[in-house]
Design a protein around this motif. Structure first.
Motif, mmCIF file in Angstrom:
data_model
loop_
_atom_site.group_PDB
_atom_site.id
_atom_site.type_symbol
_atom_site.label_atom_id
_atom_site.label_comp_id
_atom_site.label_asym_id
_atom_site.label_seq_id
_atom_site.Cartn_x
_atom_site.Cartn_y
_atom_site.Cartn_z
ATOM 1 N N GLU A 73 0.621 -1.167 -0.084
ATOM 2 C CA GLU A 73 -0.025 -0.175 -0.384
ATOM 3 C C GLU A 73 1.086 1.412 -0.050
ATOM 4 O OE1 GLU A 73 -3.369 0.291 -0.039
ATOM 5 O OE2 GLU A 73 -3.580 -2.023 0.165
ATOM 6 N N GLU A 100 -4.515 2.478 -9.318
ATOM 7 C CA GLU A 100 -5.419 1.692 -8.267
ATOM 8 C C GLU A 100 -6.406 2.524 -7.594
ATOM 9 O OE1 GLU A 100 -1.972 -1.541 -7.390
ATOM 10 O OE2 GLU A 100 -1.470 0.755 -7.451
ATOM 11 N N SER A 102 -9.094 1.522 -5.265
ATOM 12 C CA SER A 102 -8.980 1.025 -4.248
ATOM 13 C C SER A 102 -8.355 1.777 -3.135
ATOM 14 C CB SER A 102 -9.124 -0.478 -4.237
ATOM 15 O OG SER A 102 -8.379 -0.922 -4.011
ATOM 16 N N LYS A 103 -6.640 1.695 -3.887
ATOM 17 C CA LYS A 103 -5.730 2.079 -2.903
ATOM 18 C C LYS A 103 -5.374 3.544 -3.233
ATOM 19 C CE LYS A 103 -3.297 -2.517 -3.410
ATOM 20 N NZ LYS A 103 -2.106 -3.103 -4.093
ATOM 21 N N ARG A 105 -3.641 5.546 -4.985
ATOM 22 C CA ARG A 105 -3.233 5.642 -5.806
ATOM 23 C C ARG A 105 -2.331 5.258 -7.169
ATOM 24 N NH1 ARG A 105 1.488 1.353 -3.607
ATOM 25 N NH2 ARG A 105 -0.083 -0.529 -5.273
#
Length: 238
Positions: A73, A100, A102-103, A105
């Motif tokens: 992460e 990404e 969900s991250k 990032r």
């Protein structure tokens, strides 16, 4: 003599009918074209050039994933600029981007190797793929940069080529299954950009504030801006 006159009259009548049919066909063609262009501009239909791809007349295979997702992460090289890492003399066509969702990032890749990550936020309704204008979702899939320009409010704007043919297929599938109203439009103007002045806190607090775009701190979008160009691949994962 009388037969000649009758024969000539028949030829003239048929010619007049053909002209009327030709005129009617021309008017109908123009009307259909204008109507199609209008629906395209309203976002209800795809441009005619994309019709074969949307209808799978060419191919209906989705593009394969480009990047390998990072395992952890953490933010890679978050204290160094891209210029420090890559230098000036690089091939910009080897740059690509992985987002990404969900991250929270965004990672810049060079030769498909990750080199630097940045924290991001998304649309105010971040879960799931974008299907229509106004759903406030950030789209998922593989896109390419279509243009870049300075933005008066968010530092820079990196404009993506949403909607793609795949976006249109998903949009119509959602209408067929009842997820969307048939008058829903697909939307556009999706990109990567900064935040309003002095609003880095939106990123630090993971406050999803956009209408579907990907937002970074202004210094981060400035860092990326100098290394990407038209055609750069941007892959967006759930």
């Amino acid at each position: 003599m009388l037969l000649s006159i009758i024969f000539l009259a028949i030829i003239v009548t048929r010619s007049a009918k053909r002209k009327k049919l030709g005129l009617a066909f021309t008017i109908l063609t123009i009307a259909v074209t204008v109507f199609y262009v209008l629906l395209t501009r309203l976002g209800l239909l795809m441009p005619l050039s994309e019709l074969p791809s949307v209808l799978c007349l060419n191919s209906c295979t989705s593009e394969k994933p480009v990047h390998s997702s990072l395992d952890d992460e953490e933010l890679l090289n978050d204290r160094r600029s891209l210029l420090e890492i890559l230098g000036e003399n690089i091939a910009r066509d080897r740059i690509s981007i992985l987002v990404e969702k969900s991250k929270y990032r965004l990672t810049v890749f060079y030769d498909l190797q990750p080199v630097k990550s940045y924290p991001i936020v998304l649309g105010t309704n971040p879960i799931g793929d974008k299907l229509a204008e106004g759903d406030r979702k950030t789209p998922e899939g593989i896109y390419r940069i279509r243009s870049l320009y300075p933005h008066p409010n968010w530092s820079k704007f990196i404009w993506l080529d949403y909607p793609t043919s795949q976006s249109w297929r998903e949009h119509f599938q959602a209408k067929l299954t009842g997820k969307l109203n048939w008058l829903s439009t697909i939307g556009g103007e999706i990109g990567i950009h900064g935040v309003p002045s002095q609003k880095d806190s939106l990123i630090n607090e993971r406050s999803n504030w956009t209408w579907g775009c990907i937002s970074l701190k202004n210094r981060d979008v400035d860092d990326i801006y100098q290394f990407v160009g038209d055609g750069t691949v941007v892959e967006i994962l759930p």
